[in-house]
Design a protein around this motif. Structure first.
Motif, PDB file in Angstrom:
ATOM      1  N   ALA A 142       0.836  -1.211   0.000  1.00 14.39           N
ATOM      2  CA  ALA A 142       0.000   0.000   0.000  1.00 14.39           C
ATOM      3  C   ALA A 142       0.866   1.256   0.000  1.00 14.39           C
ATOM      4  CB  ALA A 142      -0.930  -0.003   1.209  1.00 14.39           C
ATOM      5  N   LEU A 153       2.216   1.743  -3.510  1.00 14.12           N
ATOM      6  CA  LEU A 153       1.166   2.122  -4.457  1.00 14.12           C
ATOM      7  C   LEU A 153       0.668   3.542  -4.215  1.00 14.12           C
ATOM      8  CD1 LEU A 153      -0.791  -1.232  -4.699  1.00 14.12           C
ATOM      9  CD2 LEU A 153       0.725  -0.199  -6.407  1.00 14.12           C
ATOM     10  N   GLN A 154       0.600   3.962  -2.960  1.00 10.98           N
ATOM     11  CA  GLN A 154       0.201   5.342  -2.668  1.00 10.98           C
ATOM     12  C   GLN A 154       1.218   6.331  -3.226  1.00 10.98           C
ATOM     13  OE1 GLN A 154      -0.239   5.069   1.564  1.00 10.98           O
ATOM     14  NE2 GLN A 154      -2.350   4.342   1.439  1.00 10.98           N
ATOM     15  N   ASP A 208       0.913   6.269  -7.058  1.00  6.91           N
ATOM     16  CA  ASP A 208      -0.306   6.996  -7.435  1.00  6.91           C
ATOM     17  C   ASP A 208      -0.095   8.502  -7.374  1.00  6.91           C
ATOM     18  OD1 ASP A 208      -2.628   5.877  -8.413  1.00  6.91           O
ATOM     19  OD2 ASP A 208      -3.368   5.267  -6.451  1.00  6.91           O
ATOM     20  N   CYS A 224      -0.801   0.745 -12.185  1.00  3.79           N
ATOM     21  CA  CYS A 224      -1.032   1.049 -10.781  1.00  3.79           C
ATOM     22  C   CYS A 224      -2.434   0.600 -10.360  1.00  3.79           C
ATOM     23  CB  CYS A 224      -0.818   2.532 -10.503  1.00  3.79           C
ATOM     24  SG  CYS A 224      -0.629   2.923  -8.757  1.00  3.79           S
ATOM     25  N   GLN A 225      -3.426   0.834 -11.213  1.00  2.00           N
ATOM     26  CA  GLN A 225      -4.790   0.411 -10.899  1.00  2.00           C
ATOM     27  C   GLN A 225      -4.874  -1.112 -10.787  1.00  2.00           C
ATOM     28  OE1 GLN A 225      -7.422   2.705 -10.204  1.00  2.00           O
ATOM     29  NE2 GLN A 225      -5.506   3.835 -10.138  1.00  2.00           N
ATOM     30  N   TRP A 256      -3.424  -2.105  -7.504  1.00  2.99           N
ATOM     31  CA  TRP A 256      -4.410  -1.875  -6.436  1.00  2.99           C
ATOM     32  C   TRP A 256      -5.455  -2.985  -6.436  1.00  2.99           C
ATOM     33  CZ3 TRP A 256      -3.765   0.698  -2.258  1.00  2.99           C
ATOM     34  CH2 TRP A 256      -3.075   1.909  -2.228  1.00  2.99           C
ATOM     35  N   TYR A 298      -4.006  -5.813  -4.691  1.00  2.00           N
ATOM     36  CA  TYR A 298      -3.941  -5.483  -3.261  1.00  2.00           C
ATOM     37  C   TYR A 298      -5.281  -5.787  -2.581  1.00  2.00           C
ATOM     38  CZ  TYR A 298      -3.936  -2.491   0.899  1.00  2.00           C
ATOM     39  OH  TYR A 298      -4.053  -2.012   2.185  1.00  2.00           O
ATOM     40  N   TYR A 299      -6.356  -5.293  -3.174  1.00  2.00           N
ATOM     41  CA  TYR A 299      -7.665  -5.502  -2.560  1.00  2.00           C
ATOM     42  C   TYR A 299      -8.123  -6.962  -2.638  1.00  2.00           C
ATOM     43  CZ  TYR A 299      -8.128  -0.660  -1.401  1.00  2.00           C
ATOM     44  OH  TYR A 299      -7.923   0.571  -0.830  1.00  2.00           O
ATOM     45  N   TYR A 306     -11.366  -1.201  -9.090  1.00  2.00           N
ATOM     46  CA  TYR A 306     -10.048  -0.844  -9.636  1.00  2.00           C
ATOM     47  C   TYR A 306      -9.826  -1.511 -10.988  1.00  2.00           C
ATOM     48  CZ  TYR A 306      -8.431   1.793  -5.641  1.00  2.00           C
ATOM     49  OH  TYR A 306      -8.281   2.763  -4.685  1.00  2.00           O
TER      50      TYR A 306
END
Length: 96
Positions: free
Chosen positions: A42, A45-46, A49, A64-65, A68, A71-72, A84
């Motif tokens: 995270a 990725l933050q 982003d 990047c999307q 994410w 990640y989720y 995403y």
């Protein structure tokens, strides 16, 4: 670790245009089941982003999307992951 050295090296070189790619790659590494580290992923990725938005780096936005999305999925949040994925798909269609 080699990925940490790569991210630091690209920062020291001042190559901001490549930094998101390195951060996304490192986040994807952290999302591998054998290496799962959601907090580190995270964070990367933050940062990616933020750079992508601030510098208008559309080339990396889809990647990047998708990261994410992974990640989720790793967090078990399928509906958020789907959002995403949909955004990544739409951006791929828009940019060709």
């Amino acid at each position: 670790a080699p990925l940490d050295q790569a991210v630091e090296g690209i920062r020291k070189a001042g190559k901001i245009e490549f930094t998101p790619m390195f951060l996304i790659d490192r986040a994807n590494f952290h999302l591998r089941p054998s290496r799962l580290n959601l907090e580190a992923a995270a964070h990367d990725l933050q940062e990616a982003d933020s750079l992508i938005r601030r510098c208008g780096m559309k080339l990396y936005a889809v990647d990047c999307q998708l990261a994410w999305c992974r990640y989720y999925l790793a967090r078990g949040e399928k509906e958020t992951a789907r959002q995403y994925w949909k955004r990544a798909k739409r951006w791929m269609e828009e940019t060709g």
